[in-house]
Design a protein around this motif. Sequence first.
Motif, PDB file in Angstrom:
ATOM      1  N   UNK A  66       0.823  -1.207   0.000  1.00  0.00           N
ATOM      2  CA  UNK A  66       0.000   0.000   0.000  1.00  0.00           C
ATOM      3  C   UNK A  66       0.862   1.263   0.000  1.00  0.00           C
ATOM      4  N   UNK A  67       2.048   1.188   0.587  1.00  0.00           N
ATOM      5  CA  UNK A  67       2.939   2.350   0.589  1.00  0.00           C
ATOM      6  C   UNK A  67       3.539   2.602  -0.792  1.00  0.00           C
ATOM      7  N   UNK A 118      -7.509   1.504  -4.947  1.00  0.00           N
ATOM      8  CA  UNK A 118      -6.204   1.349  -5.602  1.00  0.00           C
ATOM      9  C   UNK A 118      -6.116   0.027  -6.366  1.00  0.00           C
ATOM     10  N   UNK A 119      -5.597   0.092  -7.592  1.00  0.00           N
ATOM     11  CA  UNK A 119      -5.351  -1.112  -8.392  1.00  0.00           C
ATOM     12  C   UNK A 119      -3.911  -1.566  -8.168  1.00  0.00           C
ATOM     13  N   UNK A 120      -3.764  -2.639  -7.405  1.00  0.00           N
ATOM     14  CA  UNK A 120      -2.432  -3.150  -7.104  1.00  0.00           C
ATOM     15  C   UNK A 120      -1.949  -4.155  -8.148  1.00  0.00           C
ATOM     16  N   UNK A 138       7.044  -2.062  -8.989  1.00  0.00           N
ATOM     17  CA  UNK A 138       7.533  -1.233  -7.884  1.00  0.00           C
ATOM     18  C   UNK A 138       7.474  -1.984  -6.561  1.00  0.00           C
ATOM     19  N   UNK A 139       6.449  -2.821  -6.380  1.00  0.00           N
ATOM     20  CA  UNK A 139       6.355  -3.630  -5.166  1.00  0.00           C
ATOM     21  C   UNK A 139       7.530  -4.593  -5.102  1.00  0.00           C
ATOM     22  N   UNK A 140       7.839  -5.233  -6.217  1.00  0.00           N
ATOM     23  CA  UNK A 140       8.968  -6.170  -6.256  1.00  0.00           C
ATOM     24  C   UNK A 140      10.278  -5.424  -5.973  1.00  0.00           C
ATOM     25  N   UNK A 141      10.396  -4.213  -6.471  1.00  0.00           N
ATOM     26  CA  UNK A 141      11.605  -3.418  -6.211  1.00  0.00           C
ATOM     27  C   UNK A 141      11.699  -3.072  -4.726  1.00  0.00           C
TER      28      UNK A 141
END
Length: 235
Positions: A13-14, A219-221, A229-232
């Motif tokens: 979420x961040x 939010x579309x995750x 970006x989450x993986x990063x």
Amino acid sequence: MTETLFQHGTLAALVPGLFTGTITAGELLKHGDTGIGTLAGLDGELIIDAGTIYQVNHEGKVRVVAPDETIPFGNVHFANFGPAQTLKAASYADLQAAVRAHLRSLNLFAAIRLTGTFKHVTTRAVRKQTVPYPTLVATADDQSVFNAENVMGTLSGYFSPALYAGAAAPGFHLHFLSADHQFGGHVLAASGVTGALQLQTFTNFELHLPADDAAFRDQDFTSPQIVADIERAEH
């Protein structure tokens, strides 16, 4: 209760910039007296110790957080650490390897507390962001880095299993607060460490989601950029 790690919000979420505070500091403390986190707007780094929440802001100043201030992400638990074990580490990599060797399992969440002397500590804290919030990646350009030499204090935080990537960043998430409460932040490096290591392993992981926050609900995750970006962020 001492076997439960409580977490409000998620790393995922961040990542797109959901930095709105969605739980008060006072409410968070109902779920634990020890932990870490950040304030609304990704405002600095939090160290929660014995029921008091300390903030290290982007200027490096340390203050006590009021109960009505809000938090987008935080981990807390009720402290019930195991017996202390002496730990010595030349570098931050050595420190993490030594702590990892003491963990009960790499598939369980654990709290870490290491109190002692540090020849060198490097920390960071992010400047408070404003609406419209940037992405988490973008905040890397708006953070301050601090250094301290020959400092006494406590390194604290959590080990998160890779199994729960997305909810939390796999591996170690550690903050530091000096004994005189004049220095701290998110730990980037440490060397020349001699201290007493205590661990607490959790059999329960309680994830509390900001269901009342419209930005989170909408939010579309699954978008390719957010996924990347989450993986990063996880690494």
